[in-house]
Enzyme design. Sequence first.
Site, PDB file in Angstrom:
ATOM      1  N   SER A  29       0.857  -1.188   0.000  1.00 42.64           N
ATOM      2  CA  SER A  29       0.000   0.000   0.000  1.00 42.64           C
ATOM      3  C   SER A  29       0.892   1.238   0.000  1.00 42.64           C
ATOM      4  O   SER A  29       1.727   1.414   0.902  1.00 42.64           O
ATOM      5  CB  SER A  29      -0.885  -0.010   1.252  1.00 42.64           C
ATOM      6  OG  SER A  29      -1.288   1.302   1.588  1.00 42.64           O
ATOM      7  N   LYS A  54      -3.918 -20.906  10.145  1.00 41.61           N
ATOM      8  CA  LYS A  54      -3.966 -22.137  10.933  1.00 41.61           C
ATOM      9  C   LYS A  54      -4.148 -23.390  10.087  1.00 41.61           C
ATOM     10  O   LYS A  54      -3.841 -24.493  10.513  1.00 41.61           O
ATOM     11  CB  LYS A  54      -5.072 -22.053  11.989  1.00 41.61           C
ATOM     12  CG  LYS A  54      -4.758 -21.034  13.082  1.00 41.61           C
ATOM     13  CD  LYS A  54      -4.591 -21.702  14.404  1.00 41.61           C
ATOM     14  CE  LYS A  54      -4.162 -20.792  15.537  1.00 41.61           C
ATOM     15  NZ  LYS A  54      -4.665 -19.433  15.540  1.00 41.61           N
ATOM     16  N   SER A  79     -10.387 -21.689  20.290  1.00 46.12           N
ATOM     17  CA  SER A  79     -11.409 -20.644  20.311  1.00 46.12           C
ATOM     18  C   SER A  79     -11.919 -20.390  18.910  1.00 46.12           C
ATOM     19  O   SER A  79     -12.781 -19.560  18.708  1.00 46.12           O
ATOM     20  CB  SER A  79     -10.824 -19.360  20.874  1.00 46.12           C
ATOM     21  OG  SER A  79      -9.845 -18.871  19.992  1.00 46.12           O
ATOM     22  N   TYR A 116     -17.752 -27.560   8.504  1.00 43.82           N
ATOM     23  CA  TYR A 116     -16.698 -28.398   7.929  1.00 43.82           C
ATOM     24  C   TYR A 116     -16.796 -29.840   8.413  1.00 43.82           C
ATOM     25  O   TYR A 116     -15.940 -30.668   8.113  1.00 43.82           O
ATOM     26  CB  TYR A 116     -15.311 -27.851   8.282  1.00 43.82           C
ATOM     27  CG  TYR A 116     -14.959 -26.553   7.588  1.00 43.82           C
ATOM     28  CD1 TYR A 116     -15.130 -26.401   6.218  1.00 43.82           C
ATOM     29  CD2 TYR A 116     -14.431 -25.486   8.303  1.00 43.82           C
ATOM     30  CE1 TYR A 116     -14.795 -25.215   5.581  1.00 43.82           C
ATOM     31  CE2 TYR A 116     -14.093 -24.295   7.670  1.00 43.82           C
ATOM     32  CZ  TYR A 116     -14.282 -24.161   6.314  1.00 43.82           C
ATOM     33  OH  TYR A 116     -13.950 -22.994   5.693  1.00 43.82           O
ATOM     34  N   ASP A 173      14.143  -6.309   6.671  1.00 43.61           N
ATOM     35  CA  ASP A 173      14.829  -5.826   7.867  1.00 43.61           C
ATOM     36  C   ASP A 173      14.058  -6.183   9.130  1.00 43.61           C
ATOM     37  O   ASP A 173      14.633  -6.269  10.215  1.00 43.61           O
ATOM     38  CB  ASP A 173      14.980  -4.302   7.801  1.00 43.61           C
ATOM     39  CG  ASP A 173      15.855  -3.886   6.630  1.00 43.61           C
ATOM     40  OD1 ASP A 173      17.033  -4.285   6.608  1.00 43.61           O
ATOM     41  OD2 ASP A 173      15.340  -3.206   5.721  1.00 43.61           O
ATOM     42  N   GLY A 182       2.052 -18.792  20.130  1.00 46.07           N
ATOM     43  CA  GLY A 182       3.407 -18.752  19.575  1.00 46.07           C
ATOM     44  C   GLY A 182       3.699 -19.716  18.437  1.00 46.07           C
ATOM     45  O   GLY A 182       4.849 -19.817  17.999  1.00 46.07           O
ATOM     46  N   GLY A 183       2.693 -20.421  17.934  1.00 41.33           N
ATOM     47  CA  GLY A 183       2.942 -21.328  16.808  1.00 41.33           C
ATOM     48  C   GLY A 183       3.361 -20.565  15.556  1.00 41.33           C
ATOM     49  O   GLY A 183       4.338 -20.926  14.885  1.00 41.33           O
ATOM     50  N   LEU A 184       2.640 -19.499  15.265  1.00 43.23           N
ATOM     51  CA  LEU A 184       2.948 -18.708  14.070  1.00 43.23           C
ATOM     52  C   LEU A 184       4.287 -18.000  14.228  1.00 43.23           C
ATOM     53  O   LEU A 184       5.110 -17.995  13.310  1.00 43.23           O
ATOM     54  CB  LEU A 184       1.835 -17.686  13.814  1.00 43.23           C
ATOM     55  CG  LEU A 184       2.009 -16.829  12.556  1.00 43.23           C
ATOM     56  CD1 LEU A 184       2.043 -17.678  11.295  1.00 43.23           C
ATOM     57  CD2 LEU A 184       0.902 -15.778  12.464  1.00 43.23           C
ATOM     58  N   GLU A 205       1.436  -9.002  20.703  1.00 44.23           N
ATOM     59  CA  GLU A 205       0.334  -9.537  21.510  1.00 44.23           C
ATOM     60  C   GLU A 205      -0.682  -8.460  21.850  1.00 44.23           C
ATOM     61  O   GLU A 205      -0.344  -7.273  21.863  1.00 44.23           O
ATOM     62  CB  GLU A 205       0.891  -9.979  22.872  1.00 44.23           C
ATOM     63  CG  GLU A 205       1.513 -11.319  22.891  1.00 44.23           C
ATOM     64  CD  GLU A 205       2.028 -11.600  24.286  1.00 44.23           C
ATOM     65  OE1 GLU A 205       1.794 -12.713  24.751  1.00 44.23           O
ATOM     66  OE2 GLU A 205       2.641 -10.728  24.915  1.00 44.23           O
ATOM     67  N   GLY A 209      -3.174  -9.097  27.325  1.00 43.98           N
ATOM     68  CA  GLY A 209      -2.665 -10.452  27.565  1.00 43.98           C
ATOM     69  C   GLY A 209      -1.218 -10.558  27.125  1.00 43.98           C
ATOM     70  O   GLY A 209      -0.894 -11.278  26.184  1.00 43.98           O
ATOM     71  N   ASP A 211       1.403 -12.009  28.273  1.00 43.57           N
ATOM     72  CA  ASP A 211       2.194 -13.060  28.925  1.00 43.57           C
ATOM     73  C   ASP A 211       3.446 -13.402  28.123  1.00 43.57           C
ATOM     74  O   ASP A 211       4.498 -13.699  28.686  1.00 43.57           O
ATOM     75  CB  ASP A 211       1.351 -14.316  29.111  1.00 43.57           C
ATOM     76  CG  ASP A 211       0.851 -14.846  27.789  1.00 43.57           C
ATOM     77  OD1 ASP A 211      -0.064 -14.215  27.208  1.00 43.57           O
ATOM     78  OD2 ASP A 211       1.389 -15.852  27.289  1.00 43.57           O
ATOM     79  N   SER A 305      -2.788 -12.220   9.954  1.00 42.06           N
ATOM     80  CA  SER A 305      -2.891 -13.661  10.229  1.00 42.06           C
ATOM     81  C   SER A 305      -4.260 -14.269   9.941  1.00 42.06           C
ATOM     82  O   SER A 305      -4.362 -15.482   9.753  1.00 42.06           O
ATOM     83  CB  SER A 305      -2.487 -13.941  11.680  1.00 42.06           C
ATOM     84  OG  SER A 305      -3.208 -13.098  12.547  1.00 42.06           O
ATOM     85  N   ASN A 308     -11.302 -13.909   9.945  1.00 44.86           N
ATOM     86  CA  ASN A 308     -12.588 -14.482  10.347  1.00 44.86           C
ATOM     87  C   ASN A 308     -13.257 -13.662  11.444  1.00 44.86           C
ATOM     88  O   ASN A 308     -12.847 -13.676  12.594  1.00 44.86           O
ATOM     89  CB  ASN A 308     -12.389 -15.926  10.819  1.00 44.86           C
ATOM     90  CG  ASN A 308     -12.041 -16.833   9.662  1.00 44.86           C
ATOM     91  OD1 ASN A 308     -12.468 -16.599   8.532  1.00 44.86           O
ATOM     92  ND2 ASN A 308     -11.246 -17.855   9.923  1.00 44.86           N
TER      93      ASN A 308
HETATM   94  C1  LIG Z   1      -4.277 -18.448  16.290  1.00 34.91           C
HETATM   95  C2  LIG Z   1      -4.169 -17.104  15.714  1.00 34.91           C
HETATM   96  C3  LIG Z   1      -3.108 -16.243  16.062  1.00 34.91           C
HETATM   97  C4  LIG Z   1      -2.068 -16.618  17.078  1.00 34.91           C
HETATM   98  O1  LIG Z   1      -1.324 -17.733  16.661  1.00 34.91           O
HETATM   99  P1  LIG Z   1      -0.443 -18.571  17.671  1.00 34.91           P
HETATM  100  O2  LIG Z   1       0.181 -19.610  16.853  1.00 34.91           O
HETATM  101  O3  LIG Z   1      -1.347 -19.104  18.736  1.00 34.91           O
HETATM  102  O4  LIG Z   1       0.531 -17.603  18.273  1.00 34.91           O
HETATM  103  C5  LIG Z   1      -3.022 -15.018  15.426  1.00 34.91           C
HETATM  104  N1  LIG Z   1      -3.949 -14.631  14.523  1.00 34.91           N
HETATM  105  C6  LIG Z   1      -4.976 -15.418  14.180  1.00 34.91           C
HETATM  106  C7  LIG Z   1      -5.947 -14.912  13.174  1.00 34.91           C
HETATM  107  C8  LIG Z   1      -5.129 -16.682  14.755  1.00 34.91           C
HETATM  108  O5  LIG Z   1      -6.157 -17.460  14.404  1.00 34.91           O
END
Ligand SMILES: *Cc1c(COP(=O)(O)O)cnc(C)c1O
Length: 320
Positions: A29, A54, A79, A116, A173, A182-184, A205, A209, A211, A305, A308
């Site tokens: 953009s 995901k 969730s 689904y 950079d 933290g998976g992503l 974050e 929250g 943490d 990320s 939805n």
């Molecule tokens: C699950 C999710 C995250 C966080 O991902 P983690 O792997 O739990 O850190 C961020 N954005 C979206 C849209 C998600 O669904």
Amino acid sequence: MLILPTFDDVVAAAKRIEGHAHRTPVMTSRTVNDELGAEVFFKCENFQRMGAFKFRGAFNALSRFDDRQRRAGVVTFSSGNHAQAIALSARILGLPATILMPHDAPAAKAAATKGYGGNVVVYDRYNEDREAIGKKLAEEKGMTLIPPYDHPDVISGQGTAARELFDEVGDLDALFVPLGGGGLLSGSALSGRALSSRCRLYGVEPEAGNDGQQSFRSGALVHIDTPRTIADGAQTQHLGAYTFAIIKRDVDDIFTATDDELVDSMRFFAARMKIVAEPTGCLGFAAARKLKSELRGKRVGIVISGGNIDLERFTSLLAA
Ligand SMILES: *Cc1c(COP(=O)(O)O)cnc(C)c1O
């Protein structure tokens, strides 16, 4: 001893999901570049199948099941987006899926999960321990538990998004990644460390929250109560053993964004880029906007990320 996934696992995951997951677009953009004085690349996982990154981790994990695991099926707790990802992946791969969802999960996410073909079991987010319920179901029924973030195959799958981004735009950079469990972020870090010698890797974050930020800065895993924030994809109480180990080793810092800042970013994405992002999906951009001067002249990646969100909720957040 934990055996942490590596970039080779990300490469293997990319092969498994190829032809099933979308290679999502990278968007730019002029307005954002002018605002930040930087060259910004958005990796748009809101356009991923089922609407969030995901799908990558879930499909990678389920495609590694052996025959016995396939017959008994998968169980998970989520969730929302991981639930949909597991339900859709299970349907594609032809295996049964049981999903524990909080009673207050966003309606669109619960409906999509059922749509689904997932078998949805409801629990109370604020009073019940979803991990204990999930483990019990796994033991009693022989199902395989695939948690939303703390699993090597989930982490490697999530890492494929950042790999695609570097592959498409070259070196960066800085890379901003939304952070829940933290998976992503840990998957992105595996790709970032392997594909760039200079890229600074940042998790972001919800401020309510933080943490992960506390854990990162203190070096010890911090647990919090379920935070109340509109970023429902990042309402996690703690990082995982795998994800924290990788984040500690590979990530440069963790920032936060307030709910108001997330809404501002949602509004910007909708108005200027015609992108519907869910609040959690806006974490990276919200943090980058606050760092502004530090990003001047830099090449910056931002992961959007997911997208939805109930339309009613979307419009009411934007109207407030
Ligand atoms: C699950 C999710 C995250 C966080 O991902 P983690 O792997 O739990 O850190 C961020 N954005 C979206 C849209 C998600 O669904």
